[in-house]
Scaffold this active site. Structure first.
Site, PDB file in Angstrom:
ATOM      1  N   ASP A 178       0.196  -8.465   7.538  1.00 14.12           N
ATOM      2  CA  ASP A 178      -0.482  -7.195   7.771  1.00 14.12           C
ATOM      3  C   ASP A 178      -1.004  -7.220   9.208  1.00 14.12           C
ATOM      4  OD1 ASP A 178      -1.477  -4.683   7.540  1.00 14.12           O
ATOM      5  OD2 ASP A 178      -2.570  -5.025   5.695  1.00 14.12           O
TER       6      ASP A 178
HETATM    7  C1  BGC Z   1      -2.673  -1.808   6.720  1.00  8.96           C
HETATM    8  C2  BGC Z   1      -1.249  -1.795   6.254  1.00  8.96           C
HETATM    9  C3  BGC Z   1      -0.418  -0.984   7.207  1.00  8.96           C
HETATM   10  C4  BGC Z   1      -0.524  -1.583   8.587  1.00  8.96           C
HETATM   11  C5  BGC Z   1       0.315  -0.880   9.624  1.00  8.96           C
HETATM   12  C6  BGC Z   1      -2.774  -2.243   8.161  1.00  8.96           C
HETATM   13  O1  BGC Z   1      -4.072  -2.157   8.663  1.00  8.96           O
HETATM   14  O2  BGC Z   1      -3.447  -2.646   5.888  1.00  8.96           O
HETATM   15  O3  BGC Z   1      -1.158  -1.312   4.952  1.00  8.96           O
HETATM   16  O4  BGC Z   1       0.906  -0.938   6.769  1.00  8.96           O
HETATM   17  O5  BGC Z   1      -1.884  -1.533   8.984  1.00  8.96           O
HETATM   18  O6  BGC Z   1      -0.136   0.374   9.874  1.00  8.96           O
END
Ligand code: BGC
Length: 717
Positions: free
Chosen positions: A260
């Site tokens: 993530d």
């Molecule tokens: C979120 C993810 C997301 C990623 C990219 C993160 O902060 O937890 O779910 O896909 O950002 O935007």
């Protein structure tokens, strides 16, 4: 490209080029308009990483992507294409209801179709991967991301997750790579606070939170994203046991594991890695193939390989997986695959969004008031009547201009009604304060208007949360409507009993007072591009509501987390003996939610009969029943099959959903529903964490809500 050619390509790539495939950069390094979904650190990436990074996050647009891709490939020593990824969560340009709403349709085929439309719109504008579906079982509505999940039930998350992956990857000619997230257990963040840790037993983790992943992995998603938190105090982005042993070896996942946003770097903040170098080692050892936006891989992998701290084979494996994903998407043959191939917001896309929104709305209460008659005097009131804010913070490419307001729709359909917003929406800033003093409420216009309401009038109140009150980083401690809306509602309720309330929200809210004083309540979630029309048509009976709750609506925030599957306790509360103080209960409120999982009303009535349950010699359980429409209008019922394990060595949930079927019926029509369930689906971990899947005594029930059974049988399998 044939696999041997891909292998050959890998063997020709330099170490830096291979590491490049393992780094994902935000589009900000390529395009000034890129959407940022996280915080970008101050340290600039090394120059070579910008040239070799394998994927980019948050850029969209045909021309832009054509331009970035062409320039990138031209300078890349092996002309390997970039892959553009972004969060296409519930539609790209045509916005469908939020996933939590989609789950309430209990209609995986339609959810899949919506995903395929999202894929073609995304692909046409250059995106080839989406960070969706999120299949985190979520039971705490304080958590803002509940809107992104399919609710409280593991089976539902698994079924819908699988349907979405199919939709993104298979159903569309212009498929995009799907990504299951967040592996695993993120829905259980302590106290519903975003980015918080998770405290959970191994059993609950596996049986409830990993289960949807195991189910959805069957659709072969290209990617799995690691979650931010730790399980048993070991953060997932550096957790070899969970990623290599459980996800890859046991569950057979052979796609790409992506971190993530910044989660590898956060191993340092979480205190399990002394510095970024150690964080990179832990993540590489755990098998994280792509580092999304942390400095770990881009600054350290090269040195770590050179000084022998991690083997180059780790780099080869990960880079190869990314190349395979690109190859499967056809990017080597055509790096611009899909670009410009689909129109956005076409009448067909809108029709599907309308269909899914209609099916996701849940009628929670109806004291003989709905559907309304077009001829009566109806006032539509509340800030959402004239607003286009039907999308969400996770529809980052959604277009508000494409949304029609309720007022527009009423006019278009020539329905005579007055439309009075009456009070304001919260501003972005106000969403961050726990209580906002009602400001403009006492405007003279409002007073005058309120005085015109008589007890004979019907008022449809369209109230709800602001778009930015749900989604990522939108945890809330109070689940009430904004004070101003609540007061506005109370004032109307003083003048008439004939209130229909439509709730626009990204999470279950504390609706007790609203529900008490409304004769009908419709949960419309965040309904998307076609929200207004879907709501108007339900209110006037042009469509018959059929949604069922995929998540319990709590009685009040003190009850959360609350879900139908609660683990059995002793001191069972017996409603016939409320005087027994020593039972598992609250002194001041009921144990049961205001509206339970699986619940939802219709404008017609259904009957479920002829229920038969048999344990077959084929080690399967066969469930049969008939469902009929005994009312006067066509409608759809959702037949729900639950089970309870009786007599096990460990305490188990009271009930678990194991099958459902949505059935459309004309008035008077009767249909047969058959479920065949492999007995392994009832398996559980015993006290020694050994799997039990035989000699089980089960109570199988059929109902149309988790709290309403039409019949049940006890069987041994
Ligand atoms: C979120 C993810 C997301 C990623 C990219 C993160 O902060 O937890 O779910 O896909 O950002 O935007």
């Amino acid at each position: 490209m044939e696999i041997y050619k891909l292998q050959q390509l890998l063997s020709e790539m330099s170490l830096q080029e291979k590491i490049g495939q393992m780094v994902q950069l935000t589009g900000a390094y390529f395009d000034k308009d890129a959407v940022l979904t996280g915080v970008v650190g101050e340290q600039l990436p090394p120059e070579w990483i910008i040239r070799y990074a394998g994927s980019v996050l948050g850029v969209i647009g045909k021309e832009k992507i054509y331009d970035i891709q062409s320039k990138y490939m031209e300078q890349h020593p092996h002309h390997i294409p970039l892959i553009f990824m972004a969060d296409v969560i519930h539609g790209c340009r045509t916005i469908f209801p939020i996933p939590l709403g989609q789950a309430c349709s209990f209609h995986p085929e339609l959810v899949s179709e919506a995903a395929s439309i999202a894929a073609s719109e995304a692909s046409s504008e250059g995106l080839k991967a989406t960070f969706s579906p999120m299949i985190d079982v979520s039971r705490d509505p304080r958590w803002g991301r509940m809107m992104e999940s399919f609710g409280e039930d593991p089976y539902m998350n698994g079924i819908m997750g699988k349907a979405m992956v199919d939709g993104y990857q298979q159903k569309s000619d212009q498929g995009v790579a799907a990504c299951l997230k967040h592996f695993a257990g993120y829905g259980a963040v302590n106290a519903g606070r975003e980015y918080n840790d998770v405290e959970i037993s191994q059993r609950t983790f596996l049986e409830q939170y990993v289960k949807p992943f195991c189910m959805a992995l069957k659709a072969k998603p290209a990617m799995v994203m690691t979650a931010f938190h730790a399980i048993d105090r070991k953060p997932i982005s550096g957790n070899k046991k969970l990623l290599r042993e459980l996800l890859r070896d046991k569950e057979g996942f052979d796609g790409t594991v992506i971190s993530d946003w910044g989660s590898i770097g956060q191993l340092v903040e979480q205190g399990v890695a002394a510095d970024m170098e150690e964080a990179a080692v832990q993540a590489a050892e755990a098998g994280v193939d792509i580092d999304m936006m942390s400095p770990a891989y881009m600054f350290w992998l090269e040195k770590l390989v050179e000084n022998g701290k991690i083997p180059e084979s780790f780099i080869d494996e990960s880079a190869f997986r990314v190349l395979i994903m690109k190859n499967q998407l056809g990017l080597f043959e055509n790096p611009f695959a899909g670009l410009g191939k689909s129109e956005k917001l076409t009448p067909y896309h809108r029709a599907k969004a309308y269909e899914l929104t209609s099916e996701s709305c849940v009628l929670l209460k109806n004291e003989k008031i709905l559907p309304l008659c077009q001829k009566q005097r109806v006032i539509w009131a509340g800030p959402y009547v004239t607003s286009k804010e039907f999308l969400s913070r996770w529809s980052i490419f959604g277009e508000h201009e494409a949304v029609e307001t309720i007022e527009d729709i009423l006019q278009k359909k020539q329905i005579k009604a007055e439309c009075i917003p009456g009070c304001r929406m919260l501003s972005d800033e106000e969403c961050k304060i726990w209580q906002v003093e009602p400001e403009r409420f006492d405007e003279p216009g409002n007073e005058r208007w309120l005085e015109t309401i008589t007890g004979d009038d019907t008022v449809v109140c369209v109230l709800g949360e602001h778009e930015s009150q749900s989604g990522e980083a939108a945890s809330r401690a109070f689940l009430t409507l904004p004070e101003e809306q609540q007061l506005f509602f109370e004032r109307i309720a003083k003048r008439t009993r004939n209130i229909v309330t439509v709730v626009i929200t990204g999470r279950p809210l504390d609706l007790r007072r609203i529900s008490e004083k409304s004769r009908a309540v419709i949960m419309a979630w965040r309904p998307g591009t076609m929200g207004a029309e879907a709501v108007v048509d339900i209110v006037y009976g042009r469509t018959n509501p059929s949604g069922k709750l995929a998540v319990s609506i709590p009685w009040c925030v003190g009850q959360v987390p609350v879900s139908y599957w609660d683990i059995k306790t002793g001191h069972i509360y017996d409603a016939d003996h409320p005087e027994n103080r020593f039972s598992s209960r609250y002194m001041d409120i009921p144990n049961t939610p205001l509206y339970p999982f699986g619940f939802g009303l219709s404008y017609t009535e259904f009957n479920i009969s002829d229920i038969e349950v048999q344990a077959g010699p084929d080690k399967r359980v066969h469930v049969h029943c008939k469902v009929s429409n005994t009312g006067k209008v066509a409608g759809a019922e959702v037949v729900q099959c639950y089970y309870e394990t009786l007599c096990s060595s460990v305490v188990r949930p009271r009930k678990e959903l194991v099958r459902f079927q949505r059935v459309f019926l004309e008035p008077g029509e009767k249909k047969t529903v058959d479920f065949s369930i492999d007995r392994e689906e009832f398996s559980y971990y015993d006290e020694n964490m050994e799997i039990v899947c035989s000699q089980m005594k089960l109570r199988i029930s059929i109902g149309n809500s988790s709290d309403h059974e039409w019949g049940n049988s006890v069987i041994f399998v």
